[in-house]
Design an enzyme around this catalytic site. Structure first.
Site, PDB file in Angstrom:
ATOM      1  N   ALA A  51       0.819  -1.215   0.000  1.00 16.72           N
ATOM      2  CA  ALA A  51       0.000   0.000   0.000  1.00 16.72           C
ATOM      3  C   ALA A  51       0.851   1.262   0.000  1.00 16.72           C
ATOM      4  CB  ALA A  51      -0.918  -0.010   1.225  1.00 16.72           C
ATOM      5  N   GLY A  86      -1.071  -6.935 -15.377  1.00 17.19           N
ATOM      6  CA  GLY A  86      -0.061  -7.915 -15.738  1.00 17.19           C
ATOM      7  C   GLY A  86      -0.752  -9.117 -16.362  1.00 17.19           C
ATOM      8  N   HIS A 106     -42.153  15.462   4.649  1.00 14.40           N
ATOM      9  CA  HIS A 106     -41.740  16.449   3.643  1.00 14.40           C
ATOM     10  C   HIS A 106     -40.772  17.500   4.205  1.00 14.40           C
ATOM     11  CE1 HIS A 106     -45.917  15.291   2.447  1.00 14.40           C
ATOM     12  NE2 HIS A 106     -46.166  15.631   3.689  1.00 14.40           N
ATOM     13  N   ASN A 138     -45.488  13.207  14.803  1.00 14.27           N
ATOM     14  CA  ASN A 138     -45.623  13.692  13.430  1.00 14.27           C
ATOM     15  C   ASN A 138     -44.850  14.993  13.284  1.00 14.27           C
ATOM     16  OD1 ASN A 138     -47.427  13.415  10.805  1.00 14.27           O
ATOM     17  ND2 ASN A 138     -47.178  15.575  11.315  1.00 14.27           N
ATOM     18  N   ASN A 184     -30.129  23.206  15.311  1.00 10.60           N
ATOM     19  CA  ASN A 184     -29.259  22.555  16.302  1.00 10.60           C
ATOM     20  C   ASN A 184     -27.924  23.256  16.496  1.00 10.60           C
ATOM     21  OD1 ASN A 184     -28.532  21.833  13.706  1.00 10.60           O
ATOM     22  ND2 ASN A 184     -27.716  19.853  14.316  1.00 10.60           N
TER      23      ASN A 184
HETATM   24  C1  UD1 Z   1       0.224  -4.478 -10.124  1.00 12.02           C
HETATM   25  C2  UD1 Z   1       0.892  -5.734 -10.708  1.00 12.02           C
HETATM   26  C3  UD1 Z   1       0.113  -6.190 -11.923  1.00 12.02           C
HETATM   27  C4  UD1 Z   1      -1.338  -6.437 -11.535  1.00 12.02           C
HETATM   28  C5  UD1 Z   1      -1.965  -5.208 -10.827  1.00 12.02           C
HETATM   29  C6  UD1 Z   1      -3.287  -5.605 -10.218  1.00 12.02           C
HETATM   30  C7  UD1 Z   1       3.309  -5.587 -10.294  1.00 12.02           C
HETATM   31  C8  UD1 Z   1       4.614  -5.219 -10.851  1.00 12.02           C
HETATM   32  N1  UD1 Z   1       2.252  -5.427 -11.093  1.00 12.02           N
HETATM   33  O1  UD1 Z   1       0.272  -3.463 -11.128  1.00 12.02           O
HETATM   34  O2  UD1 Z   1       0.681  -7.393 -12.434  1.00 12.02           O
HETATM   35  O3  UD1 Z   1      -2.078  -6.763 -12.681  1.00 12.02           O
HETATM   36  O4  UD1 Z   1      -1.116  -4.775  -9.743  1.00 12.02           O
HETATM   37  O5  UD1 Z   1      -3.938  -4.534  -9.620  1.00 12.02           O
HETATM   38  O6  UD1 Z   1       3.253  -6.028  -9.163  1.00 12.02           O
HETATM   39  N2  UD1 Z   1       3.160  -0.535  -4.193  1.00 12.02           N
HETATM   40  C9  UD1 Z   1       4.008  -0.399  -3.125  1.00 12.02           C
HETATM   41  N3  UD1 Z   1       5.276   0.021  -3.346  1.00 12.02           N
HETATM   42  C10 UD1 Z   1       5.757   0.296  -4.586  1.00 12.02           C
HETATM   43  C11 UD1 Z   1       4.883   0.145  -5.686  1.00 12.02           C
HETATM   44  C12 UD1 Z   1       3.587  -0.273  -5.462  1.00 12.02           C
HETATM   45  O7  UD1 Z   1       3.626  -0.653  -1.989  1.00 12.02           O
HETATM   46  O8  UD1 Z   1       6.935   0.671  -4.693  1.00 12.02           O
HETATM   47  C13 UD1 Z   1       1.753  -0.956  -3.958  1.00 12.02           C
HETATM   48  C14 UD1 Z   1       0.720   0.057  -4.423  1.00 12.02           C
HETATM   49  O9  UD1 Z   1       0.355   0.944  -3.375  1.00 12.02           O
HETATM   50  C15 UD1 Z   1      -0.442  -0.815  -4.840  1.00 12.02           C
HETATM   51  C16 UD1 Z   1       0.214  -2.126  -5.207  1.00 12.02           C
HETATM   52  O10 UD1 Z   1       1.518  -2.126  -4.659  1.00 12.02           O
HETATM   53  O11 UD1 Z   1      -1.366  -1.019  -3.782  1.00 12.02           O
HETATM   54  C17 UD1 Z   1       0.300  -2.320  -6.714  1.00 12.02           C
HETATM   55  O12 UD1 Z   1       1.019  -1.228  -7.245  1.00 12.02           O
HETATM   56  P1  UD1 Z   1       0.504  -0.447  -8.532  1.00 12.02           P
HETATM   57  O13 UD1 Z   1       1.467   0.609  -8.835  1.00 12.02           O
HETATM   58  O14 UD1 Z   1      -0.918  -0.121  -8.372  1.00 12.02           O
HETATM   59  O15 UD1 Z   1       0.712  -1.609  -9.590  1.00 12.02           O
HETATM   60  P2  UD1 Z   1      -0.149  -1.921 -10.860  1.00 12.02           P
HETATM   61  O16 UD1 Z   1       0.383  -1.148 -11.995  1.00 12.02           O
HETATM   62  O17 UD1 Z   1      -1.587  -1.806 -10.551  1.00 12.02           O
END
Ligand code: UD1
Ligand code: MG
Length: 408
Positions: free
Chosen positions: A10, A142, A332, A346, A355
């Site tokens: 995240a 992906g 209403h 009512n 309030n």
């Molecule tokens: C990623 C997947 C992809 C998949 C998709 C599904 C990879 C390389 N790709 O792509 O195959 O189809 O999710 O939703 O894993 N995050 C970190 N640190 C980082 C980068 C990302 O914690 O350095 C977290 C983001 O907050 C996110 C998650 O990892 O919650 C996925 O990252 P995001 O950049 O959304 O990857 P996608 O391009 O969606």
């Protein structure tokens, strides 16, 4: 049963969201995205969850300050999903069990799917099991590359796909279950040689397959749960999908929703059997509605609203932080805020509780069997005794009530 933990990724910078706020705090039907992902992990019995967060970690921790099963891990620089997993190494390097890895930006995740993932993993005795989805429009995800026998060979990110690979409809929604040791051995070896120059978790899979470990990809994720949230448009889409689920659940519980497309109900709302929700009703926050009520059209219910059974709220009625006892009617144009309303009251057209006096919010208490005529203004703090009768158009304050007794 194997010892099992989860890692939720995240920390992404979420440039596509164009936001100052950590992406996982953006709300879907009234709850931050991360809350859904945490809940799905908990529902399959995972007792310890490592959440990797980047910028704004203090806001995320604060929002989830009561989550005792969460270990917060900071990823200082966002170098990719593989690197994000590696940030948990300190905590997990000696852990002999299974590690579920999911993304914080996937609020549509369902625990039943994670359950299937775990079952397949156990049954197949694999080093890694991942759950995939088949999407009509796979752009952005992906792609799952399989050999002629259907065995997974690896995952190729959208930006790295050949034109042939772009046609693959089976995608990676990022639901993985790893043997923990295998996971950390592999992520350490991942190189950032891809279009984005990031350390991809998806590249760890090819490495794991190359070392001869058994990897299984099961098509278990429904298209409506595979969708990740990377942009505002996708956030709206996720809200829509979640809203349909919430309404479906309510309808299964015996609630009539006259026009689902034009009704919005928060995930935290509870609604009793045989209640009818009329079109253009907006229910936001923690709201409890009893049985046999009729709400709307055009009603707005906000946090802290409790409607007991058989309450009728009609057009342009707003209720906030108030309890309305059985059979209250406000048909209403009313505003009922910070009030307690007794049975069988009512509230006439256009009557409101005043309030807020510019400085503070005060409560109004209306006893049972009261009649509040149209267009009355009830100035809080105020207490109307049982059976009070407020004439239409009256402006009522406690001073006046005390002066003239209970009859208006
Ligand atoms: C990623 C997947 C992809 C998949 C998709 C599904 C990879 C390389 N790709 O792509 O195959 O189809 O999710 O939703 O894993 N995050 C970190 N640190 C980082 C980068 C990302 O914690 O350095 C977290 C983001 O907050 C996110 C998650 O990892 O919650 C996925 O990252 P995001 O950049 O959304 O990857 P996608 O391009 O969606
Ligand atoms: Mg994503």
């Amino acid at each position: 049963m194997a010892d099992r933990v989860a890692i939720i990724l995240a920390a992404g910078v979420s440039s596509r969201m164009n936001t100052q706020m950590p992406k996982v705090l953006h709300e879907v039907c009234g709850r931050p995205m991360l809350a859904y992902v945490l809940d799905a992990c908990r529902k399959v019995g995972i007792g310890k969850i490592y959440v990797v967060v980047g910028f704004g970690i203090e806001h995320v921790r604060e929002r989830f300050s009561d989550a005792e099963d969460v270990v917060w891990v900071q990823q200082q620089e966002q170098k990719g999903t593989g690197h994000a997993v590696l940030c948990c190494k300190e905590h997990l390097k000696d852990f002999e069990g299974e590690t579920l890895v999911v993304c914080g930006d996937g609020p549509l995740i369902r625990a039943v799917t994670l359950k299937i993932l775990i079952e397949k993993h156990e049954a197949g005795q694999t080093a890694v099991t991942l759950a995939t989805a088949v999407l009509d429009e796979p752009a952005g995800y992906g792609r799952i590359v399989r050999d002629a026998y259907g065995n997974i060979q690896g995952i190729v990110e959208d930006s790295d796909c050949t034109s042939e690979q772009l046609k693959i409809k089976e995608v990676n929604p990022s639901y993985y279950l790893f043997d923990n040791k295998v996971l950390f051995e592999a992520v350490e070896k991942v190189k950032p040689d891809n279009v984005k120059g990031e350390y991809y978790l998806t590249d760890a899979l090819a490495l794991i397959i190359a070392t001869g470990h058994k990897v299984l990809a099961v098509t278990a994720v429904r298209p409506d749960e595979a969708k990740g949230v990377n942009s505002r448009a996708e956030l709206t889409e996720a809200n829509k999908i979640m809203q349909r689920r919430i309404q479906q659940q309510l309808m299964d519980n015996g609630v009539t929703i006259v026009d689902p497309d034009n009704t919005w109900i928060d995930i935290r709302a509870e609604i009793g059997q045989d209640t009818v929700i009329e079109p253009f009703t907006y229910i936001h926050g923690e709201v409890t509605i009893g049985r046999g009520c009729r709400v709307g059209p055009f009603a707005y219910l906000r946090s802290g609203t409790v409607l007991e059974d058989d309450v009728v709220l009609g057009v342009f009625t707003e209720v906030k932080n108030s309890t309305l006892a059985k059979s209250v009617r406000a048909r209403h144009h009313s505003y009922i805020g910070d009030a307690t309303v007794g049975q069988n009251v009512n509230i006439g057209a256009g009557s409101i509780t005043a309030n807020f006096n510019g400085e503070k919010v005060s409560r109004t208490s209306i006893g049972s069997d009261c009649y509040v005529g149209s267009g009355a203004i009830l100035i809080a703090p105020l207490e109307l005794k049982d059976g009070s009768h407020i004439k239409p158009g009256m402006v009522v304050s406690q001073d006046e009530i005390d002066k003239f007794g209970k009859k208006g």
